[in-house]
Design an enzyme around this catalytic site. Structure first.
Site: not given
Ligand code: SAH
Length: 344
Positions: A103, A110, A117, A114, A90
């Site tokens: 974006c 991934c 996410c 986390c 996406e």
């Molecule tokens: N893997 C990379 C880039 C992709 S995630 C990273 O970790 O930075 C992009 C951003 O979205 C990251 O800062 C991630 O922590 C954040 N993110 C992921 N899930 C989220 C959520 N549910 N709410 C807010 N930010 C989120």
């Protein structure tokens, strides 16, 4: 068969030469592709024989947009891109007064795990090639009918877990024979793979590095981010300082605020101690709530209070504007629901 977008102009020139063609054909082919002609047959200034050779060896790997969701005021649109092997990623296009941003995803899924996410549920299927990253921008630009001038690598995937292709992408996107988007208009976001941050620093690129910090201490960070078990916050901050020293670029720390978890006054003060004096900027993000967990976003007053503490100590802080909430624009939610639908 190779995706022709995985080649840069020099590589395509060499291919032409090796295949008995004139080098300048490479420029012609790229000029068609970047003018949104994505079928070799339509490249009318190139001979049939040459086109046949190209068709035998390459495909033009532009992903297909299979679904688009537009927010009510249509300043945000989320696309689902179908890749040539059937995988889905996406991307989100955002229209601001100062220009259009996109974006994009760097991997299908991934591996970073986390907790907050949605992209990481199910792990990483594979990494994207540089051409697949370019393709997301090109097809979105065509759909928008306007130039896209800013790129953030914040879709699904961990860019530094796909280091070589991402670096190639950053170089290729900059090409005057391609999209011609300058490095200062690119932001790479990482959960913090320390050795790769150092390698990136050594390349002396002009991109903006964004670090997904989300917690002011290791004890809390390990609870939601498995990468924190591998690299401590102090190692992470050291690598950021190295990056700043090498590149002279200001770093962004992303901090997604979760109600009652990382949004207290004390935690704001801890964060101040951690990053005070660095050439940096903090981006506070009210967390996007997803179905798979019960993390709730901090309320407005809490966000403001957190921001004020950082600002009071001279740390430049912005609160991310929430766009596209009505279309599940955040963080892997759409791909997941699309795949679930497809599998029914
Ligand atoms: N893997 C990379 C880039 C992709 S995630 C990273 O970790 O930075 C992009 C951003 O979205 C990251 O800062 C991630 O922590 C954040 N993110 C992921 N899930 C989220 C959520 N549910 N709410 C807010 N930010 C989120």
């Amino acid at each position: 068969m190779k995706n022709i977008l995985d080649l840069d102009i020099e590589e395509l020139k060499s291919w032409m030469k090796e295949n008995g063609e004139k080098e300048f054909r490479a420029k012609q082919v790229f000029s068609w592709i970047y003018n949104e002609v994505w079928d070799f047959k339509e490249m009318t200034n190139i001979s049939k024989d040459t086109l046949k050779k190209l068709e035998k060896n390459f495909f033009i790997g532009i992903p297909r947009i299979v679904e688009t969701y537009s927010s009510k005021n249509s300043d945000t649109r989320k696309h689902l891109f179908l890749l040539h092997d059937g995988n889905i990623v996406e991307g989100v296009v955002m229209q601001y007064n100062h220009g259009n941003s996109i974006c994009i995803s760097t991997q299908v899924g991934c591996n970073m795990g986390c907790k907050f996410c949605a992209s990481t549920i199910g792990g990483a299927v594979r990494s994207l090639s540089s051409g697949e990253m370019l393709g997301q921008i090109m097809v979105s630009q065509k759909q928008l009918g306007e130039r896209i001038s800013n790129i953030v690598l914040m879709g699904s995937g961990e860019p530094l877990d796909n280091y070589d292709n991402v670096v190639k992408f950053i170089k290729d996107v900059n090409s005057q024979y391609g999209l011609n988007i300058g490095q200062r208009h690119i932001t790479l976001s990482t959960c913090g793979i320390v050795p790769k941050i150092k390698s990136l620093a050594n390349l002396d690129l002009q991109i903006t590095l964004a670090i997904s910090l989300h917690a002011p201490n290791d004890e809390l960070r390990v609870k939601t981010m498995p990468i924190a078990k591998v690299y401590s916050i102090s190692e992470l901050i050291d690598s950021c300082k190295y990056y700043i020293d090498k590149t002279g670029r200001r770093i962004t720390f992303e901090y997604a605020l979760v109600k009652g978890v990382n949004d207290s006054k004390e935690q704001a003060e801890q964060l101040v101690k951690l990053i005070r004096g660095m050439l940096c900027h903090v981006n506070l993000i009210p967390i996007n709530e997803i179905d798979e967990n019960d993390l709730k976003k901090s309320n407005e007053e809490q966000v403001k209070c957190f921001r004020d503490i950082l600002m009071k100590h001279g740390i430049e802080t912005t609160v991310r504007k929430e766009m596209g909430l009505d279309i599940n624009a955040a963080c892997g939610q759409l791909r997941k629901s699309y795949i679930e639908k497809r599998e029914l």
